[in-house]
Design a protein around this motif. Structure first.
Motif, short mmCIF file in Angstrom:
data_model
loop_
_atom_site.label_atom_id
_atom_site.label_comp_id
_atom_site.label_asym_id
_atom_site.label_seq_id
_atom_site.Cartn_x
_atom_site.Cartn_y
_atom_site.Cartn_z
N ASP A 131 30.85 39.54 26.10
CA ASP A 131 30.52 38.91 27.38
C ASP A 131 31.09 39.69 28.56
OD1 ASP A 131 33.14 38.43 26.86
OD2 ASP A 131 33.11 36.30 27.36
N CYS A 132 31.19 41.00 28.44
CA CYS A 132 31.73 41.83 29.51
C CYS A 132 30.87 41.71 30.77
CB CYS A 132 31.80 43.30 29.07
SG CYS A 132 32.52 44.41 30.29
N GLN A 133 31.49 41.43 31.89
CA GLN A 133 30.77 41.30 33.14
C GLN A 133 31.66 41.70 34.31
OE1 GLN A 133 30.57 37.07 34.84
NE2 GLN A 133 30.55 36.71 32.63
N VAL A 134 31.02 41.88 35.45
CA VAL A 134 31.73 42.29 36.66
C VAL A 134 32.35 41.05 37.30
CG1 VAL A 134 31.55 43.44 38.90
CG2 VAL A 134 30.12 44.19 36.99
N VAL A 135 33.66 41.11 37.54
CA VAL A 135 34.37 39.96 38.11
C VAL A 135 34.89 40.26 39.52
CG1 VAL A 135 35.02 39.10 35.85
CG2 VAL A 135 36.56 40.65 37.07
N GLY A 136 34.69 41.48 40.00
CA GLY A 136 35.15 41.81 41.34
C GLY A 136 34.80 43.23 41.71
N ASN A 137 34.98 43.57 42.97
CA ASN A 137 34.72 44.92 43.48
C ASN A 137 35.87 45.35 44.37
OD1 ASN A 137 31.45 43.74 43.75
ND2 ASN A 137 31.98 45.37 42.33
N ARG A 138 36.10 46.64 44.42
CA ARG A 138 37.05 47.23 45.36
C ARG A 138 36.25 48.13 46.30
NH1 ARG A 138 39.35 43.70 43.34
NH2 ARG A 138 41.25 43.75 42.08
N GLY B 153 35.68 42.12 33.37
CA GLY B 153 36.41 41.18 32.54
C GLY B 153 35.72 40.99 31.20
N LEU B 154 36.50 40.71 30.17
CA LEU B 154 35.95 40.51 28.83
C LEU B 154 36.66 39.35 28.16
CD1 LEU B 154 34.10 41.50 26.49
CD2 LEU B 154 36.00 42.94 25.74
N ARG B 155 35.91 38.54 27.47
CA ARG B 155 36.38 37.42 26.66
C ARG B 155 36.95 36.31 27.53
NH1 ARG B 155 40.08 38.94 21.70
NH2 ARG B 155 38.43 40.50 21.55
N GLU B 156 36.13 35.32 27.78
CA GLU B 156 36.55 34.18 28.60
C GLU B 156 37.79 33.51 28.01
OE1 GLU B 156 33.51 31.41 29.35
OE2 GLU B 156 32.15 32.84 30.32
N ALA B 157 38.69 33.12 28.90
CA ALA B 157 39.95 32.52 28.47
C ALA B 157 40.14 31.17 29.14
CB ALA B 157 41.12 33.44 28.83
N LYS B 158 40.96 30.33 28.53
CA LYS B 158 41.30 29.05 29.12
C LYS B 158 42.24 29.27 30.30
CE LYS B 158 40.85 26.47 24.79
NZ LYS B 158 41.55 25.60 23.82
N MET C 165 28.22 61.67 41.03
CA MET C 165 28.00 60.30 40.56
C MET C 165 29.03 59.94 39.50
SD MET C 165 24.76 58.66 38.50
CE MET C 165 25.21 59.57 37.03
N LYS C 166 29.66 58.82 39.67
CA LYS C 166 30.64 58.35 38.70
C LYS C 166 30.36 56.89 38.39
CE LYS C 166 35.58 58.20 37.71
NZ LYS C 166 36.94 58.46 38.20
N ARG C 167 29.91 56.65 37.16
CA ARG C 167 29.53 55.29 36.77
C ARG C 167 30.74 54.50 36.28
NH1 ARG C 167 25.15 54.38 32.76
NH2 ARG C 167 26.63 55.39 31.37
N SER C 168 30.53 53.21 36.19
CA SER C 168 31.55 52.32 35.65
C SER C 168 31.63 52.47 34.14
CB SER C 168 31.23 50.87 36.02
OG SER C 168 32.14 49.99 35.39
N GLY C 169 32.77 52.14 33.59
CA GLY C 169 32.92 52.08 32.15
C GLY C 169 32.71 50.67 31.64
N LEU C 170 33.04 50.43 30.39
CA LEU C 170 32.90 49.11 29.78
C LEU C 170 34.18 48.76 29.03
CD1 LEU C 170 29.30 49.07 28.20
CD2 LEU C 170 30.02 48.17 30.41
N ILE C 171 34.48 47.46 29.00
CA ILE C 171 35.55 46.95 28.14
C ILE C 171 34.89 46.44 26.85
CG2 ILE C 171 37.50 45.39 27.95
CD1 ILE C 171 37.49 45.12 30.96
N THR C 172 35.34 46.93 25.72
CA THR C 172 34.75 46.55 24.44
C THR C 172 35.83 46.07 23.49
OG1 THR C 172 34.92 48.79 23.51
CG2 THR C 172 32.92 48.26 24.75
N THR C 173 35.38 45.51 22.39
CA THR C 173 36.28 45.09 21.31
C THR C 173 35.95 45.89 20.06
OG1 THR C 173 36.34 42.85 22.22
CG2 THR C 173 37.11 43.13 19.97
N LYS C 174 36.97 46.45 19.44
CA LYS C 174 36.75 47.23 18.22
C LYS C 174 36.48 46.30 17.04
CE LYS C 174 38.83 50.77 15.27
NZ LYS C 174 39.99 51.68 15.06
N ILE C 175 35.32 46.51 16.40
CA ILE C 175 34.95 45.69 15.24
C ILE C 175 35.44 46.33 13.95
CG2 ILE C 175 33.04 44.65 13.99
CD1 ILE C 175 33.51 43.48 16.77
N GLY C 176 35.29 47.64 13.83
CA GLY C 176 35.68 48.35 12.61
C GLY C 176 34.84 49.61 12.45
#
Length: 265
Positions: free
Chosen positions: A33-40, A53-58, A1-12
Motif C-alpha cells: 500500500d505504498c503511497q505519497v503522504v507528503g511533498n517537500r 509511506g508504507l503499511r498503515e499503522a494504528k 530527471m530524478k524520479r522517486s523511489g519506492l518503499i517495499t517489503t522483502k518477501i524472499g
C-alpha cells in the motif's frame, strides 16, 4: 530527471526462468500500500522530495509528530515513512497510490536495507582476519586478532581499529541490480540477485544512480488517487455534475408513475 523511489517489503527469494529457459535467482519485493503522504518544495523546505509511506499503522503505534503530520494531510499514519529527493517534474500529488509499474523490466536499480544481525562476533568472522598459526608456540589463541596496543605514544587503541564486536544490523546499499520483471496484479517487483535484509523487512528501491535510463514512466505509472480530496480539477467538476444531475433524473422518474395513476383515476 530524478524520479522517486519506492518503499517495499522483502518477501524472499525464488527462481524464475526467462524466454530462453535460463534460471535466474531473484528477490521478491512487495510494494503493498505504498503511497505519497507528503511533498517537500523548494519554497518551503529548500529542496524537492516526495514523502512516501508504507503499511498503515494504528494511531497508538505511531509517534506523535508523524500522527499530527498525517492528520494535517488528511491521510492515515504509516509504519514506515521515507523521503525521496526528486526533480521538479517528478513531484507526485499527496494520496497517490504507487505500484510496481513504477519500474520496468531490464532497468537497473539501487536497493537499501538493514542487514541481518549476527550478534557479537570475533575478528576472523567480522573482518575476515586469517588468525594465528596452528603450530608450535600458539596456545589457545588461534582465532585471536593479535596485538592492538601502541607504544608509549599515543598509548591507546586508535578509533576504528578492527576488533571483535557487533556484526550486522546496519544499513547496507547495493547498486546496479537488474529488475527481472514486475507483477502488476500482485504489486510485486522481481530483482536479480540478493537484497540485504531479512524477510519482512523494509527495502528502499530507487533508479540506479550510475546508469542511464530511458522510457521510464514519469513521474510514475498507474498512479491512482486514494482520498476523495485528491482529484484533479477536471475530475472534480465531472463528479459535481453527476451528483447534481442524478437527483433530478430520479425525481422525474418518480413523478411519472404518479401522473399516470392520477390520469387513470
Amino acid at each position: 530527471m530524478k524520479r522517486s523511489g519506492l518503499i517495499t517489503t522483502k518477501i524472499g527469494m525464488t527462481r524464475l526462468y526467462d524466454d530462453a529457459g535460463t534460471a535466474h535467482a531473484v528477490t521478491v519485493l512487495s510494494v503493498g500500500d505504498c503511497q505519497v503522504v507528503g511533498n517537500r518544495t523548494m519554497d518551503k523546505n529548500g529542496y524537492e522530495a516526495n514523502v512516501l509511506g508504507l503499511r498503515e499503522a494504528k494511531e497508538k503505534h505511531v509517534a506523535k509528530p508523524q500522527l499530527v503530520a498525517a492528520q494535517k494531510a488528511g491521510i492515515k499514519p504509516f509504519r514506515k515513512v521515507c523521503e525521496f529527493r526528486v526533480s521538479p517534474d517528478c513531484i507526485i500529488p499527496v494520496g497517490t497510490a504507487l505500484s510496481a509499474g513504477h519500474f520496468i523490466a531490464g532497468q537497473f536499480v539501487d536497493v537499501q536495507g538493514t542487514s541481518k544481525g549476527k550478534g557479537f562476533q570475533g575478528a576472523m568472522k567480522r573482518h575476515n582476519f586469517g588468525g594465528k598459526e596452528a603450530t608450535h608456540g600458539v596456545l589457545k589463541a588461534h582465532r585471536s586478532l593479535g596485538g592492538t596496543g601502541m607504544r608509549e605514544w599515543p598509548g591507546r587503541v586508535l578509533k576504528g581499529k578492527k576488533m571483535a564486536g557487533q556484526m550486522g544490523n546496519e544499513i547496507v546499499s547495493v547498486q546496479n541490480l537488474k529488475v527481472f520483471g514486475v507483477d502488476l496484479e500482485d504489486n510485486l517487483i522481481f530483482i536479480e540477485g540478493a537484497v540485504p535484509g531479512a524477510n519482512g523487512t523494509f527495502v528502499l528501491v530507487t533508479d540506479a544512480a550510475k546508469k542511464e535510463h530511458k522510457d521510464l514512466p514519469v513521474p510514475t505509472k498507474n498512479a491512482e488517487p486514494v482520498g476523495a480530496n485528491n482529484h484533479s480539477p477536471a475530475e472534480t467538476v465531472v463528479a459535481e455534475k453527476v451528483v447534481e444531475e442524478t437527483p433530478a433524473a430520479e425525481s422525474a422518474s418518480a413523478e411519472a408513475p404518479a401522473d399516470k395513476e392520477g390520469q387513470g383515476e
